[in-house]
Write an enzyme that holds these catalytic residues in place. Structure first.
Site, PDB file in Angstrom:
ATOM      1  N   HIS A  93      21.559  10.381  11.119  1.00 42.79           N
ATOM      2  CA  HIS A  93      21.482  11.572  10.276  1.00 42.79           C
ATOM      3  C   HIS A  93      22.846  12.266  10.216  1.00 42.79           C
ATOM      4  O   HIS A  93      23.291  12.711   9.147  1.00 42.79           O
ATOM      5  CB  HIS A  93      20.422  12.515  10.850  1.00 42.79           C
ATOM      6  CG  HIS A  93      20.236  13.778  10.084  1.00 42.79           C
ATOM      7  ND1 HIS A  93      19.920  14.969  10.685  1.00 42.79           N
ATOM      8  CD2 HIS A  93      20.323  14.045   8.761  1.00 42.79           C
ATOM      9  CE1 HIS A  93      19.818  15.916   9.774  1.00 42.79           C
ATOM     10  NE2 HIS A  93      20.057  15.377   8.600  1.00 42.79           N
ATOM     11  N   GLU A  96      25.096  10.462   7.884  1.00 51.35           N
ATOM     12  CA  GLU A  96      24.792  10.793   6.485  1.00 51.35           C
ATOM     13  C   GLU A  96      25.525  12.062   6.065  1.00 51.35           C
ATOM     14  O   GLU A  96      26.095  12.130   4.971  1.00 51.35           O
ATOM     15  CB  GLU A  96      23.280  10.969   6.323  1.00 51.35           C
ATOM     16  CG  GLU A  96      22.846  11.455   4.948  1.00 51.35           C
ATOM     17  CD  GLU A  96      21.669  12.398   5.019  1.00 51.35           C
ATOM     18  OE1 GLU A  96      21.730  13.477   4.383  1.00 51.35           O
ATOM     19  OE2 GLU A  96      20.684  12.069   5.711  1.00 51.35           O
ATOM     20  N   GLU A 174      20.313  22.662  10.585  1.00 54.96           N
ATOM     21  CA  GLU A 174      19.173  22.056   9.894  1.00 54.96           C
ATOM     22  C   GLU A 174      17.993  21.919  10.846  1.00 54.96           C
ATOM     23  O   GLU A 174      16.845  22.235  10.498  1.00 54.96           O
ATOM     24  CB  GLU A 174      19.565  20.694   9.330  1.00 54.96           C
ATOM     25  CG  GLU A 174      18.437  19.994   8.608  1.00 54.96           C
ATOM     26  CD  GLU A 174      18.834  18.651   8.031  1.00 54.96           C
ATOM     27  OE1 GLU A 174      17.933  17.932   7.551  1.00 54.96           O
ATOM     28  OE2 GLU A 174      20.036  18.311   8.057  1.00 54.96           O
ATOM     29  N   GLU A 323     -13.548  11.497  -4.491  1.00 56.97           N
ATOM     30  CA  GLU A 323     -13.982  12.893  -4.486  1.00 56.97           C
ATOM     31  C   GLU A 323     -15.029  13.206  -5.546  1.00 56.97           C
ATOM     32  O   GLU A 323     -15.354  14.368  -5.782  1.00 56.97           O
ATOM     33  CB  GLU A 323     -12.777  13.819  -4.692  1.00 56.97           C
ATOM     34  CG  GLU A 323     -11.753  13.748  -3.584  1.00 56.97           C
ATOM     35  CD  GLU A 323     -10.598  14.701  -3.798  1.00 56.97           C
ATOM     36  OE1 GLU A 323     -10.748  15.678  -4.564  1.00 56.97           O
ATOM     37  OE2 GLU A 323      -9.532  14.477  -3.189  1.00 56.97           O
ATOM     38  N   GLY A 324     -15.557  12.175  -6.183  1.00 58.85           N
ATOM     39  CA  GLY A 324     -16.560  12.387  -7.222  1.00 58.85           C
ATOM     40  C   GLY A 324     -17.953  12.593  -6.636  1.00 58.85           C
ATOM     41  O   GLY A 324     -18.145  12.878  -5.450  1.00 58.85           O
ATOM     42  N   GLN A 345      -1.992   5.662   3.432  1.00 58.79           N
ATOM     43  CA  GLN A 345      -1.327   4.814   4.411  1.00 58.79           C
ATOM     44  C   GLN A 345      -0.274   5.665   5.108  1.00 58.79           C
ATOM     45  O   GLN A 345       0.727   6.043   4.542  1.00 58.79           O
ATOM     46  CB  GLN A 345      -0.674   3.598   3.746  1.00 58.79           C
ATOM     47  CG  GLN A 345      -0.042   2.641   4.747  1.00 58.79           C
ATOM     48  CD  GLN A 345       0.359   1.324   4.129  1.00 58.79           C
ATOM     49  OE1 GLN A 345      -0.093   0.971   3.046  1.00 58.79           O
ATOM     50  NE2 GLN A 345       1.184   0.559   4.826  1.00 58.79           N
ATOM     51  N   LYS A 869      17.836  15.034 -22.710  1.00 62.42           N
ATOM     52  CA  LYS A 869      16.646  14.641 -23.453  1.00 62.42           C
ATOM     53  C   LYS A 869      15.439  14.503 -22.530  1.00 62.42           C
ATOM     54  O   LYS A 869      15.559  14.110 -21.380  1.00 62.42           O
ATOM     55  CB  LYS A 869      16.893  13.309 -24.172  1.00 62.42           C
ATOM     56  CG  LYS A 869      17.850  13.408 -25.350  1.00 62.42           C
ATOM     57  CD  LYS A 869      18.001  12.078 -26.057  1.00 62.42           C
ATOM     58  CE  LYS A 869      18.752  11.074 -25.237  1.00 62.42           C
ATOM     59  NZ  LYS A 869      19.128   9.860 -26.007  1.00 62.42           N
TER      60      LYS A 869
END
Length: 935
Positions: A93, A96, A174, A323-324, A345, A869
């Site tokens: 980290h 990075e 952080e 969830e129905g 997962q 766009k």
């Protein structure tokens, strides 16, 4: 809800949980060059693709998109926190961070950020368990110089010693800033029950101890050694997207990235189990800071990485997370035990995976955990006993095929970042459709995975803000407790009683069947107002840009009773939450079929949006309108949802400090209400009052509607008529309400100090524009562009005043503004405010010395952002909707704003900056670290 599908993962959403563990096994194609034709593309994808390996074995994919107005690139390194040396947790980290702070060719620490920002771009990176990913986008025409700078990170970073101590402080900041983050805190506790020898169980962020530099130069040398070993070309995959031809892009990549060295490094990996034998079954209880009651069942399973075409866990999640009607969640809600359920997962490593079932509990649910777990296993047993159903598998396969066939572009930045990771994991021909394909139904395989979902193979995690605990996690001080699960509990769950109302899911009634495009009517280059009468307006455009069998219908209902005071706001919010609850089963089926149904409240009333495939949308619209028209809510749901709403309001006090300072600016200047006021009102409302308020909302509402997409004028008018006739109590002459922004007084700086329970201090300094003129809005926007990068470099990189540091335009309605925001573990708000003032003084000098050529560069950058766009039908509908809300009925506000920016002169900006402090509002909080340090 089932979330295991890559259709969701590849949408660009990254979560900090076990799901952030990304597989490291490279399966990418190793041939020298692959033509676009060998990569499976969506029929709706007009881009050209080419994959190849550089001589140094870096995997590359280039994408040519002549219509792109943003170029983008991402490089993925197949090593992350799993490569941290023992005792140097956080080194990956830290690397990075350091990579952005200068290279031999571009030694200035902030030059990369400044270049990207000045050319309309964005950049970032993340370190995950098994990879580190770097990415940027930039204005078209600037890809080559941006790539040149980007490539140098992987060729010749300087790792300047002058920034080593500064940046380890930034990593520590952080880490400190997330000490109150419940997701980080929970993960820290979760790791304590894992196999301590597994790299995933280790601390990954880094702090001043793990990144100590006690011997001068030692940390830098270890950083270089780590870089030289793992930042090897054979562990890298690169994706570059631009409007150039494939040949031009390939030549660009070969020139820039061939010098990256190949050390033939093997990716770090571990064959150790995540849980040692005998560790499971077990119960882990975690005490979060937020008001939170959750239950998670985690089942370790074999790796599924190479089963992307079979998707066994996706099938199981689609059944258990349904969830129905007659679903597990519906049953738990009926009993008042749960609010939501997610199946996903959780872990995806080279040698193992987990399937996780997460349930948001009510207070009653928290008191009946064993009953809920029994019903989860009842649902699993029902799935096993009824067999693996090919009809459901084929339904999911059909939905995946539809989703891929009509896949829209999306943003370039997220696209290249996800693709660069996929290049490491999957065969190159499948990298575009891997999240959509289900082409190999193997019921025995799915059944084998289902057989492992047993009480004996389970980690049961309880999240309870009132829990009694006996341990504390080492890095985030999270209170937790571990205990064995008694044989009596296991026996109960092993032979669960299946409720009569619990059934497997049926066929989805919302799956689109008619996917044909409507015959083109009279083409319009912007929406037209089809209906305009007292109490109702309808805007319409038949889409001629994306040519998809999709339609977006946005409906807003404005009511004068919706937001008059905190009580009215709470009542309106509760009405919408209760309405969503009544429609939850219907909305879930529709969402699975690619038809979104969003119902929401806003400052002037409420609204709903129906998006996606146009076939079957009318059915969903009728159900939404009928539910809104008959707002009779029951007491059990009322109490459950009120409690959940109360917890959300209470938890807002645990939000990041800088977010709370920004919220306070909005709360002060807009008709919004503080959480404390809403909590007081929420405690007093009754079900009878709620039902009455729901009726009043409808009675006093005016309708504004936009229908855009694969729809005819007649169909659009019919949909408006359905809304009008369906809302039978609505008064036809209701008028729209308006929002007023409070104006700050000239020369009288305003200051608010919040009392927050957080280690960090935070400050937001907001400057409000003197008027709403287009030229003033343009000046504030351009100033924000000019100051964004140097503000970050000055206060974060150079002065180390905080980890969260940014300057941003903050426009409310048509009132322009600028905000300077900092969150810091060690700096007092007064010190930060002085630094902001000094920065603004320096900026006055820089503007005085700025050339017209430099100003033109910033203008081009702003214009590239403004005029980007739309890459999806929904984005375009959203722009139209905003234009209508602003009464910009020519739909050319972007063009007018662009013209205003183009006409700005240096003296205009200098004058705006000079008068910036005239209307100043500061919101701050002093961190507990500083308060504790007071004598």
């Amino acid at each position: 809800m089932h979330q295991v599908t890559l259709r969701h993962l590849f949408a660009g959403c990254l979560t900090l949980a076990l799901s952030s563990a990304v597989p490291a096994m490279a399966l990418a194609d190793t041939t020298a060059v692959q033509a676009s034709s060998s990569i499976v593309k969506s029929p709706n994808d007009k881009r050209l693709y080419r994959s190849f390996n550089l001589p140094n074995q870096m995997k590359v994919l280039v994408i040519s998109d002549p219509e792109a107005d943003k170029a983008a690139a991402s490089l993925d390194v197949n090593a992350g926190s799993n490569a941290n040396p023992e005792g140097r947790e956080g080194l990956a980290h830290f690397l990075e961070h350091m990579l952005f702070l200068g290279t031999e060719k571009y030694p200035e620490a902030g030059s990369y950020k400044a270049f990207i920002s000045a050319n309309g771009g964005n950049h970032n990176a993340y370190t995950a368990y098994q990879n580190t990913n770097y990415y940027f986008d930039v204005a078209i025409g600037q890809l080559e110089p941006a790539l040149d700078r980007f490539a140098q990170f992987f060729i010749s970073p300087t790792f300047d010693e002058a920034y080593v101590d500064r940046e380890r402080q930034a990593v520590f900041s952080e880490y400190q800033s997330k000490l109150k983050d419940d997701s980080r805190r929970s993960l820290d506790a979760y790791k304590q029950i894992m196999n301590p020898e597994h790299p995933y169980a280790q601390f990954s962020v880094g702090d001043l101890n793990t990144l100590n530099n006690d011997q001068p130069g030692q940390l830098r040398q270890e950083l270089i050694a780590f870089y030289d070993h793992y930042y090897s070309a054979n562990l890298m995959s690169l994706v570059v997207l631009g409007n150039e031809s494939l040949d031009q892009l390939e030549n660009m990549v070969r020139e820039k990235f061939s010098p990256v060295l190949n050390h033939d490094t093997a990716p770090p990996s571990s064959d150790l189990p995540l849980f040692n034998e005998g560790d499971l079954p077990a119960q882990l209880t975690i005490k979060p800071l937020k008001e939170l009651q959750q239950l998670r069942l985690s089942f370790p399973l074999p790796s599924t990485r190479q089963l992307y075409d079979q998707k066994p866990l996706f099938y199981l999640a689609s059944m258990l997370g349904y969830e129905g009607k007659n679903s597990l969640l519906s049953e738990l809600k009926r009993q008042g035990l749960a609010n939501s359920l997610y199946v996903f997962q959780g872990t995806d490593l080279s040698n193992l995976a987990t399937l996780d079932i997460s349930i948001d509990l009510t207070q009653a649910g928290l008191a009946n955990i064993d009953t809920i777990v029994e019903q989860v296993f009842a649902s699993i047993e029902l799935l096993r006993s009824s067999g693996i159903q090919e009809t459901i598998y084929n339904e999911e396969k059909r939905l995946g095929e539809q989703g891929f066939r009509f896949k829209e572009k999306g943003g370039a930045l997220g696209y290249v970042s996800s693709l660069s990771r996929r290049l490491q994991l999957y065969p190159t021909p499948q990298i575009l459709n891997v999240g959509y394909s289900m082409n190999d139904f193997q019921p025995e395989l799915i059944a084998d995975f289902a057989a492992k979902l047993t009480p004996e193979n389970m980690l049961l995690t309880v999240y309870n803000s009132a829990a009694e605990t006996d341990k504390t996690s080492p890095w985030y001080d999270t209170p937790y407790k571990t205990e064995t699960i008694s044989q009596a509990r296991l026996d109960r769950w092993r032979t669960p009683e299946i409720p009569a109302s619990l059934k497997n899911r049926d066929a989805n009634p919302f799956i689109a069947e008619n996917l044909e495009l409507k015959a083109a009517g009279n083409p319009e280059n912007q929406p037209v107002k089809l209906v305009s009468k007292p109490g109702a307006t309808l805007w319409y455009q038949q889409d001629q840009t994306f040519n998809l069998p999709k339609t977006n219908t946005f409906v807003s209902l404005f009511s004068p009773v919706a937001n008059t005071d905190p009580r009215a706001r709470v009542l309106t919010s509760m009405v919408i939450q209760m309405t969503r609850e009544k429609l939850s089963e219907t909305l879930y089926d529709a969402s699975l079929a690619g038809i979104g149904g969003q119902i929401y409240s806003h400052l002037r009333g409420f609204g709903f949006r129906i998006t996606g495939y146009n076939d079957k949308q009318e059915t969903l619209l009728k159900r939404i309108v009928a539910t809104l028209n008959e707002p009779q809510f029951d007491q059990l749901s009322f109490e459950r949802i009120r409690q959940k709403y109360l917890e959300q309001l209470q938890n807002s006090a645990q939000d990041k400090p800088y977010n709370q300072t920004i919220d306070e600016i909005y709360n002060t200047l807009m008709p919004r209400w503080r959480a404390t006021d809403k909590m007081a009102a929420l405690a007093e409302i009754t079900l009878e009052e709620l039902n009455q308020h729901a009726r009043q909302l409808i009675e006093t509402s005016s309708i504004r509607m936009l229908t855009h997409g694969n729809v005819s004028e007649t169909e659009a008018e019919s949909m408006l008529q359905l809304v009008e006739t369906g809302l039978t109590r609505r008064q036809e002459n209701a008028a729209e309400t308006a929002i007023t922004i409070k104006r700050l007084d000239t020369g009288e700086p305003r200051k608010t100090t919040l009392e927050l329970t957080h280690n960090d201090s935070a400050i937001s300094i907001y400057f409000q524009g003197e008027n709403t003129d287009l030229s003033t809005r343009a000046a504030y926007t351009l100033l924000g562009e000019i100051m964004e990068a140097p503000f970050y470099t000055s206060l974060r990189t150079e002065q180390q005043l905080g980890y969260v540091v940014f300057a941003t335009p903050l426009q409310m309605q048509d009132v322009p503004g600028l905000a300077f925001v900092v969150q810091s573990p060690n700096s007092h708000p007064d010190q930060i405010a002085q630094a902001v003032d000094s920065f603004l003084q320096d900026m006055q000098k820089q503007l005085a010395d700025m050339t017209e050529e430099q100003l033109s560069t910033y203008k081009r950058s702003v214009l590239s952002r403004i005029n980007q766009k739309e890459t999806s039908l929904y984005q375009l509908t959203g722009r139209y909707w905003r234009e209508i809300d602003r009464k910009e009925y020519s739909f050319n506000s972007r063009e007018k704003f662009s013209q205003s920016i183009s006409e700005l002169r240096l003296r205009d900006l200098q004058d705006t900056l000079k008068h910036l402090p005239d209307r100043r509002f500061t919101v701050e909080s002093v961190g507990s670290n500083l308060l504790a340090a007071k004598p």
